[in-house]
Design an enzyme around this catalytic site. Structure first.
Site, PDB file in Angstrom:
ATOM      1  CE  LYS A 183     -21.104  37.584 -63.664  1.00 58.59           C
ATOM      2  NZ  LYS A 183     -19.832  36.836 -63.570  1.00 58.59           N
ATOM      3  N   GLY A 236     -18.342  44.000 -55.741  1.00 60.40           N
ATOM      4  CA  GLY A 236     -17.254  44.050 -56.716  1.00 60.40           C
ATOM      5  C   GLY A 236     -16.675  45.450 -56.759  1.00 60.40           C
ATOM      6  CB  SER A 237     -14.425  47.028 -59.136  1.00 57.91           C
ATOM      7  OG  SER A 237     -15.152  46.908 -60.331  1.00 57.91           O
ATOM      8  CB  THR A 238     -15.903  51.814 -57.251  1.00 60.25           C
ATOM      9  OG1 THR A 238     -15.711  51.530 -55.851  1.00 60.25           O
ATOM     10  CG2 THR A 238     -16.645  53.126 -57.393  1.00 60.25           C
ATOM     11  NE  ARG A 239     -13.027  50.837 -64.448  1.00 64.38           N
ATOM     12  CZ  ARG A 239     -12.262  51.337 -65.411  1.00 64.38           C
ATOM     13  NH1 ARG A 239     -12.632  51.208 -66.655  1.00 64.38           N
ATOM     14  NH2 ARG A 239     -11.140  51.927 -65.142  1.00 64.38           N
ATOM     15  CB  THR A 240     -18.226  46.333 -61.909  1.00 63.42           C
ATOM     16  OG1 THR A 240     -16.977  46.052 -62.517  1.00 63.42           O
ATOM     17  CG2 THR A 240     -19.270  45.370 -62.445  1.00 63.42           C
ATOM     18  N   GLY A 241     -19.800  48.553 -60.237  1.00 63.59           N
ATOM     19  CA  GLY A 241     -21.001  48.950 -59.493  1.00 63.59           C
ATOM     20  C   GLY A 241     -21.737  50.084 -60.177  1.00 63.59           C
ATOM     21  CD  GLU A 259     -21.954  45.969 -49.157  1.00 62.19           C
ATOM     22  OE1 GLU A 259     -20.911  46.534 -48.772  1.00 62.19           O
ATOM     23  OE2 GLU A 259     -23.060  46.175 -48.626  1.00 62.19           O
ATOM     24  CB  CYS A 294     -13.847  44.891 -49.974  1.00 59.57           C
ATOM     25  SG  CYS A 294     -14.666  44.063 -48.616  1.00 59.57           S
ATOM     26  CD  GLU A 388     -10.335  48.152 -54.139  1.00 58.48           C
ATOM     27  OE1 GLU A 388     -10.866  48.157 -55.258  1.00 58.48           O
ATOM     28  OE2 GLU A 388     -10.892  47.684 -53.129  1.00 58.48           O
TER      29      GLU A 388
HETATM   30  P1  NAD Z   1     -15.416  43.182 -60.589  1.00 56.86           P
HETATM   31  O1  NAD Z   1     -16.222  44.404 -60.429  1.00 56.86           O
HETATM   32  O2  NAD Z   1     -14.432  43.124 -61.688  1.00 56.86           O
HETATM   33  O3  NAD Z   1     -16.351  41.907 -60.802  1.00 56.86           O
HETATM   34  C1  NAD Z   1     -17.333  41.538 -59.838  1.00 56.86           C
HETATM   35  C2  NAD Z   1     -18.418  40.737 -60.527  1.00 56.86           C
HETATM   36  O4  NAD Z   1     -19.119  41.593 -61.439  1.00 56.86           O
HETATM   37  C3  NAD Z   1     -17.926  39.555 -61.353  1.00 56.86           C
HETATM   38  O5  NAD Z   1     -18.831  38.477 -61.168  1.00 56.86           O
HETATM   39  C4  NAD Z   1     -17.992  40.095 -62.792  1.00 56.86           C
HETATM   40  O6  NAD Z   1     -18.153  39.079 -63.754  1.00 56.86           O
HETATM   41  C5  NAD Z   1     -19.236  40.973 -62.721  1.00 56.86           C
HETATM   42  N1  NAD Z   1     -19.312  42.031 -63.725  1.00 56.86           N
HETATM   43  C6  NAD Z   1     -18.294  42.687 -64.339  1.00 56.86           C
HETATM   44  N2  NAD Z   1     -18.791  43.622 -65.190  1.00 56.86           N
HETATM   45  C7  NAD Z   1     -20.149  43.546 -65.118  1.00 56.86           C
HETATM   46  C8  NAD Z   1     -21.214  44.266 -65.749  1.00 56.86           C
HETATM   47  N3  NAD Z   1     -20.992  45.247 -66.625  1.00 56.86           N
HETATM   48  N4  NAD Z   1     -22.492  43.931 -65.431  1.00 56.86           N
HETATM   49  C9  NAD Z   1     -22.740  42.962 -64.522  1.00 56.86           C
HETATM   50  N5  NAD Z   1     -21.779  42.243 -63.902  1.00 56.86           N
HETATM   51  C10 NAD Z   1     -20.483  42.539 -64.190  1.00 56.86           C
HETATM   52  O7  NAD Z   1     -14.714  42.931 -59.169  1.00 56.86           O
HETATM   53  P2  NAD Z   1     -13.710  41.763 -58.752  1.00 56.86           P
HETATM   54  O8  NAD Z   1     -12.385  42.053 -59.388  1.00 56.86           O
HETATM   55  O9  NAD Z   1     -14.339  40.430 -58.961  1.00 56.86           O
HETATM   56  O10 NAD Z   1     -13.613  41.981 -57.164  1.00 56.86           O
HETATM   57  C11 NAD Z   1     -12.746  42.894 -56.591  1.00 56.86           C
HETATM   58  C12 NAD Z   1     -13.469  44.161 -56.207  1.00 56.86           C
HETATM   59  O11 NAD Z   1     -14.565  43.837 -55.366  1.00 56.86           O
HETATM   60  C13 NAD Z   1     -12.615  45.117 -55.415  1.00 56.86           C
HETATM   61  O12 NAD Z   1     -12.836  46.438 -55.867  1.00 56.86           O
HETATM   62  C14 NAD Z   1     -13.137  44.957 -53.986  1.00 56.86           C
HETATM   63  O13 NAD Z   1     -12.932  46.059 -53.149  1.00 56.86           O
HETATM   64  C15 NAD Z   1     -14.582  44.677 -54.224  1.00 56.86           C
HETATM   65  N6  NAD Z   1     -15.178  43.992 -53.071  1.00 56.86           N
HETATM   66  C16 NAD Z   1     -16.010  44.707 -52.238  1.00 56.86           C
HETATM   67  C17 NAD Z   1     -16.551  44.090 -51.105  1.00 56.86           C
HETATM   68  C18 NAD Z   1     -17.445  44.846 -50.144  1.00 56.86           C
HETATM   69  O14 NAD Z   1     -18.076  44.216 -49.295  1.00 56.86           O
HETATM   70  N7  NAD Z   1     -17.536  46.167 -50.238  1.00 56.86           N
HETATM   71  C19 NAD Z   1     -16.267  42.748 -50.842  1.00 56.86           C
HETATM   72  C20 NAD Z   1     -15.426  42.053 -51.719  1.00 56.86           C
HETATM   73  C21 NAD Z   1     -14.895  42.689 -52.838  1.00 56.86           C
END
Ligand code: NAD
Length: 487
Positions: A183, A236-241, A259, A294, A388
């Site tokens: 996705k 993605g973000s720490t909160r979503t993780g 990540e 990131c 961040e």
């Molecule tokens: P995000 O967490 O908002 O979204 C990332 C993905 O998760 C999207 O595809 C989104 O649709 C999906 N998502 C959102 N809520 C979800 C849920 N409840 N269940 C399943 N999937 C869900 O992040 P973003 O704004 O797309 O990206 C920016 C963030 O990503 C920043 O915090 C950045 O630091 C991080 N990031 C980390 C790395 C790394 O390697 N550590 C690399 C790139 C980006």
């Protein structure tokens, strides 16, 4: 490629399931071009039924297509062909990537597409390198571990580097013999569809690499909870993780690679060689992709004597960056992904200044971009130092001693990356030891083209690694076998 006409980019939309485009209507999300906010296409939102169809299809392909059971060198050959097709497709893939993301076309064609291809090639080479181990047992037994793919991997990617981030997930998963349901971010959903088409053209069996579209709450959540997803990999973000980890725990205790976010320090000592180069590196580490990275080096910690000359040089580099559309020649400052994200950057900078920080430069919009910003007179509790921001905002703090620098460098939550700039090897190594970060760069900042060096965070910046041998192993599970030879 230096520029392109956005009106001439053909965009295919939909899900990609079982080797074909699928779009059965229902709720849709409009997708905007970050460069000018124009809505240029829409994607369907996969609901739980569509996710079930995609995962069942992937599971069937995993069980019946022969992908997992074929000779690993055959799988490697197909993936090398896939990498070649990606590299050769730059004229299509780069404008598609650039149109819908923050990536200026020069960067998309010189880095994103070739780097994606090379990442796939790197993991193709792993396909026959790790079958398991023979254990040291007594001579009456033969003990071993056999490496096996998980089955269907659920992969969720962010918007900041749509192709590259997706490739870090799919390439090791496919090389290890898994099927994948990916996705992408709902803000950058299209370029990975072309990637999936190219995989099929290369010979990856239909159904082994699938793409589902939609938002996080509906589509992402249904994907990670599906009972036939054996492992989840997320960037993605720490909160979503954290939400994904909870969903994995609540739906069968699935393993998960995360990540996540960062707030990475760049520490500069007065003995750092070549000040102009250091300034260029520091500025590049926060202005590349407009700080939407990131590992962006967002907190500058500088030895007091060097603060002024370094700040001057950084501002000069910032001032040379040219905002513009991603499709225009000469754009070197990427746009911000969306209006709400620009407003968020603005409000954090505004509040930090209102609380006593000094705005040395930037703090303004230019088209869809935000001018690179330098804030001084900040403390560890300043909002711009803690949060961040995911934008081109650099905070500057000074230090007098090594101990003070190390203390300032440690962020209470994040530990993704750090940079140390010094001519003193012993000091550099003391920081390598002392920093709580998944990556430490010395006298450089940012990844190289060495795919063997993994990336991943300490603390709330993540669990597990992308890239390197570790990411390949993370797509395998290990079966223990013990045979009694006396029977
Ligand atoms: P995000 O967490 O908002 O979204 C990332 C993905 O998760 C999207 O595809 C989104 O649709 C999906 N998502 C959102 N809520 C979800 C849920 N409840 N269940 C399943 N999937 C869900 O992040 P973003 O704004 O797309 O990206 C920016 C963030 O990503 C920043 O915090 C950045 O630091 C991080 N990031 C980390 C790395 C790394 O390697 N550590 C690399 C790139 C980006």
């Amino acid at each position: 490629m230096d520029q392109f006409d956005p009106a001439r980019v053909a965009v295919r939309t939909g899900h990609f399931i079982g080797g074909d485009y699928v779009d059965e209507g229902g709720r849709r999300i409009d997708v905007a071009r970050p460069s000018d906010g124009v809505m240029y296409a829409s994607v369907p939102v996969a609901d739980a039924a569509m996710i079930d169809r995609a995962v069942e299809d992937a599971w069937r392909a995993f069980k019946t297509s022969g992908w997992a059971s074929m000779a690993p060198r055959e799988r490697a050959k197909i993936l090398r062909r896939f990498a070649d097709l990606v590299a050769a497709d730059v004229e299509t893939l780069a404008p598609l990537e650039s149109l819908g993301s923050t990536r200026p076309i020069r960067d998309a064609s010189n880095w994103d597409v070739p780097f994606t291809a090379e990442g796939i090639r790197f993991y193709a080479e792993f396909a026959d390198k790790l079958g398991g181990d023979v254990a040291a047992t007594d001579h009456d037994h033969l003990g071993m571990t056999i490496a096996e793919p998980y089955g269907v991997i659920g992969a969720i990617a962010p918007w900041n580097f749509p192709l590259v981030m997706a490739s870090w997930k799919i390439a090791p998963a496919l090389a290890a013999g898994n099927a994948v349901v990916l996705k992408p971010s709902e803000m950058t959903p299209f370029s990975v569809l072309r990637l999936a088409e190219l995989a099929v053209l290369a010979g990856v069996p239909k159904g082994i690499f699938n793409v589902v579209q939609g938002d996080g709450r509906t589509t992402g959540d249904a994907l990670v909870r599906h009972p036939k997803i054996s492992k989840v990999t997320f960037t993605g973000s720490t909160r979503t993780g954290a939400a994904i980890m909870a969903a994995c725990a609540g739906s069968g205790t699935k393993p998960v690679t995360l990540e996540l976010g960062g707030k990475s320090p760049q520490i500069v000592f007065a003995d750092a060689p070549h000040l102009d180069d250091v300034a260029r590196r520091i500025a590049g580490a926060i202005s590349g992709n407009a700080g939407q990275v990131c590992v962006a080096g967002s907190r500058l910690l500088v030895e007091r004597a060097l603060a002024e000359p370094l700040a001057e040089r950084i501002q000069k580099v910032f001032s040379e960056l040219k905002a513009g559309h991603t499709w225009s020649a000469g754009t070197t400052l990427a746009p911000i992904i969306s209006e709400p994200q620009t407003a968020r950057i603005e409000s954090i900078v505004g509040r930090t200044v209102a609380a006593g920080a000094t705005l040395q430069c930037g703090g303004t919009r230019e088209g869809a971009s935000y001018r690179p910003t330098l804030l001084t007179d900040v403390t560890p509790s300043s909002e711009a130092v803690r949060e961040e921001i995911f934008g081109p905002v650099l905070t500057l703090q000074t230090f007098d001693t090594e101990a003070e620098a190390l203390e300032l460098a440690q962020h209470p939550e994040y530990g993704l990356a750090a940079g140390v700039h010094t001519a003193d090897l012993g000091r550099a190594l003391r920081f390598v030891r002392g920093l709580e970060a998944g990556t430490v760069w010395v006298n450089r900042y940012g990844r190289s083209a060495d795919f063997m060096i993994p990336t991943g965070g300490y603390k709330r910046s993540g669990i597990g690694k992308d890239l390197g041998r570790q990411a390949y192993e993370a797509n395998l599970r290990f079966k223990s076998v013990l045979i009694d030879l006396r029977q």
